[in-house]
Scaffold this motif. Sequence first.
Motif, PDB file in Angstrom:
ATOM      1  N   LYS A 214       1.053  35.439 -22.873  1.00  0.00           N
ATOM      2  CA  LYS A 214      -0.152  34.841 -22.305  1.00  0.00           C
ATOM      3  C   LYS A 214      -0.215  33.347 -22.612  1.00  0.00           C
ATOM      4  CE  LYS A 214      -4.069  35.067 -20.144  1.00  0.00           C
ATOM      5  NZ  LYS A 214      -4.111  35.355 -18.683  1.00  0.00           N
ATOM      6  N   ALA A 215       0.197  32.959 -23.828  1.00  0.00           N
ATOM      7  CA  ALA A 215       0.201  31.543 -24.181  1.00  0.00           C
ATOM      8  C   ALA A 215       1.170  30.773 -23.296  1.00  0.00           C
ATOM      9  CB  ALA A 215       0.577  31.382 -25.658  1.00  0.00           C
ATOM     10  N   ALA A 216       2.352  31.353 -23.038  1.00  0.00           N
ATOM     11  CA  ALA A 216       3.327  30.697 -22.161  1.00  0.00           C
ATOM     12  C   ALA A 216       2.784  30.584 -20.744  1.00  0.00           C
ATOM     13  CB  ALA A 216       4.636  31.489 -22.169  1.00  0.00           C
ATOM     14  N   GLU A 217       2.080  31.623 -20.317  1.00  0.00           N
ATOM     15  CA  GLU A 217       1.491  31.606 -18.976  1.00  0.00           C
ATOM     16  C   GLU A 217       0.427  30.517 -18.863  1.00  0.00           C
ATOM     17  OE1 GLU A 217      -1.400  34.586 -16.420  1.00  0.00           O
ATOM     18  OE2 GLU A 217       0.121  35.454 -17.727  1.00  0.00           O
ATOM     19  N   GLN A 218      -0.440  30.401 -19.862  1.00  0.00           N
ATOM     20  CA  GLN A 218      -1.494  29.388 -19.829  1.00  0.00           C
ATOM     21  C   GLN A 218      -0.912  27.978 -19.879  1.00  0.00           C
ATOM     22  OE1 GLN A 218      -3.896  30.641 -23.156  1.00  0.00           O
ATOM     23  NE2 GLN A 218      -5.149  32.025 -21.907  1.00  0.00           N
ATOM     24  N   GLU A 219       0.181  27.818 -20.633  1.00  0.00           N
ATOM     25  CA  GLU A 219       0.838  26.507 -20.696  1.00  0.00           C
ATOM     26  C   GLU A 219       1.375  26.113 -19.323  1.00  0.00           C
ATOM     27  OE1 GLU A 219       4.793  24.540 -22.789  1.00  0.00           O
ATOM     28  OE2 GLU A 219       3.841  26.274 -23.710  1.00  0.00           O
ATOM     29  N   ALA A 220       1.982  27.075 -18.624  1.00  0.00           N
ATOM     30  CA  ALA A 220       2.512  26.796 -17.288  1.00  0.00           C
ATOM     31  C   ALA A 220       1.393  26.479 -16.306  1.00  0.00           C
ATOM     32  CB  ALA A 220       3.332  27.991 -16.802  1.00  0.00           C
ATOM     33  N   ALA A 222      -1.502  25.183 -17.059  1.00  0.00           N
ATOM     34  CA  ALA A 222      -2.034  23.863 -17.397  1.00  0.00           C
ATOM     35  C   ALA A 222      -1.197  22.759 -16.752  1.00  0.00           C
ATOM     36  CB  ALA A 222      -2.079  23.684 -18.912  1.00  0.00           C
ATOM     37  N   ARG A 223       0.129  22.952 -16.696  1.00  0.00           N
ATOM     38  CA  ARG A 223       0.986  21.955 -16.040  1.00  0.00           C
ATOM     39  C   ARG A 223       0.680  21.867 -14.547  1.00  0.00           C
ATOM     40  NH1 ARG A 223       5.131  24.279 -19.157  1.00  0.00           N
ATOM     41  NH2 ARG A 223       5.961  25.313 -17.297  1.00  0.00           N
ATOM     42  N   THR A 349       8.976  30.296 -21.449  1.00  0.00           N
ATOM     43  CA  THR A 349       8.814  28.862 -21.687  1.00  0.00           C
ATOM     44  C   THR A 349       8.453  28.617 -23.144  1.00  0.00           C
ATOM     45  OG1 THR A 349       8.070  28.567 -19.419  1.00  0.00           O
ATOM     46  CG2 THR A 349       7.561  26.803 -20.978  1.00  0.00           C
ATOM     47  N   SER A 350       7.540  29.446 -23.655  1.00  0.00           N
ATOM     48  CA  SER A 350       7.153  29.345 -25.062  1.00  0.00           C
ATOM     49  C   SER A 350       7.678  30.572 -25.788  1.00  0.00           C
ATOM     50  CB  SER A 350       5.619  29.288 -25.187  1.00  0.00           C
ATOM     51  OG  SER A 350       5.236  29.336 -26.530  1.00  0.00           O
ATOM     52  N   GLU A 352       7.574  31.061 -29.133  1.00  0.00           N
ATOM     53  CA  GLU A 352       6.945  31.313 -30.425  1.00  0.00           C
ATOM     54  C   GLU A 352       6.312  32.701 -30.421  1.00  0.00           C
ATOM     55  OE1 GLU A 352       3.550  29.422 -33.360  1.00  0.00           O
ATOM     56  OE2 GLU A 352       4.052  28.456 -31.480  1.00  0.00           O
TER      57      GLU A 352
END
Length: 360
Positions: A214-220, A222-223, A349-350, A352
């Motif tokens: 979910k964090a990787a999805e939100q980062e994408a 945001a871009r 993408t993330s 972590e």
Amino acid sequence: MDLFAYPVSLVMKFWHWVLSFVFDPGSGIAWVGSVLLLVVTVRLLLMRSMYRQQYSMRKMAQIAPKMKELQNKYKDRKSPEDRQEQAKEMQALYADAGVNPAAGCLPLLVQIPVFLGLYYVLLNFSPRGVSIEEASTMTNGAFGPDQVASFLNAEIFGVPLASYIRMPQDVMDSLHPGLVREDILVLAVPLFVLAGIATFVNMWNSFRRQKAAKAAEQEAIARVEAEEKAGGPVVDGEVLEVDGEKPADPAKSDGAAGTPGTPATAGAAGSTGAAGKPQDFQSIAESMTESMNQSMKIMMYLFPFFPIVGAYFFNFPIAIGIYWLTNNIWTAVQSHFFMEKLEKELPMTSREGLPPSAFM
């Protein structure tokens, strides 16, 4: 319940018959082996579905930017025709990516009936209110009286597989002369505690992996939002290329937008909030996802107690504990290999919180 129990007993009977060529049919090894091979059979049948479930979860995170672009495309178009068109494009996006949002349902829908069927079969080897002598003359699913009597005589570490913590003393005496409750506790307590710990470890790692995805999805996402606001792709804070028209000036938007200079998002919020109009598909999906995450977090701390509570209050026999522990060990090992494969095919993408050894 017979609908679930008979197929389960049939698989167990088959494996017990196979093992009887190697071991004594009445031995604990043959019967424990039939339970273990039941786990293997079910999980092998579900392996492809489980992999598709994990694949879909990671793929959903990867296509999140395209989903956001689609949402932005229709954010100011709320007519039924537009919503229908948005749904079609979303279905096409799923199809192109090979994603099935419902892929995670099948494994759970299969494993629950298997557990219920096994629970019913194992309890009916020695039905409540029926003496061991009488139970030995009854059938149980696909098992005939001979197999029932064989199971009732089977032991592991000197403890009958059919025994349970609160078994009445008279039943223990007829099941295995000289058996005392302490003998059952010595095996049952560590077995069901280990089953609970294994359940927690698997659920905790699954929750951690979903949070990372979910964090990787939100980062994408945001871009995507940053690029839309800038009017083109942004790298190191600079717009490299202007692709298409920039978003319309909020001051020139519909009269419903209100005072010039009011951000477009405020107008959108008003149209779906104060105006009482239904929320868009993405908002509903995000709300549902958040609710599911909260429910899973609660289950993560409660569900591991179920084998321990069930062993005492629901009279889970020793054989159920063996099944539960084996099933969770299989889950951990299988997830290890699935995650290694997915890390190569669909790197996040993330990364972590998403090591290759993360369990499911």
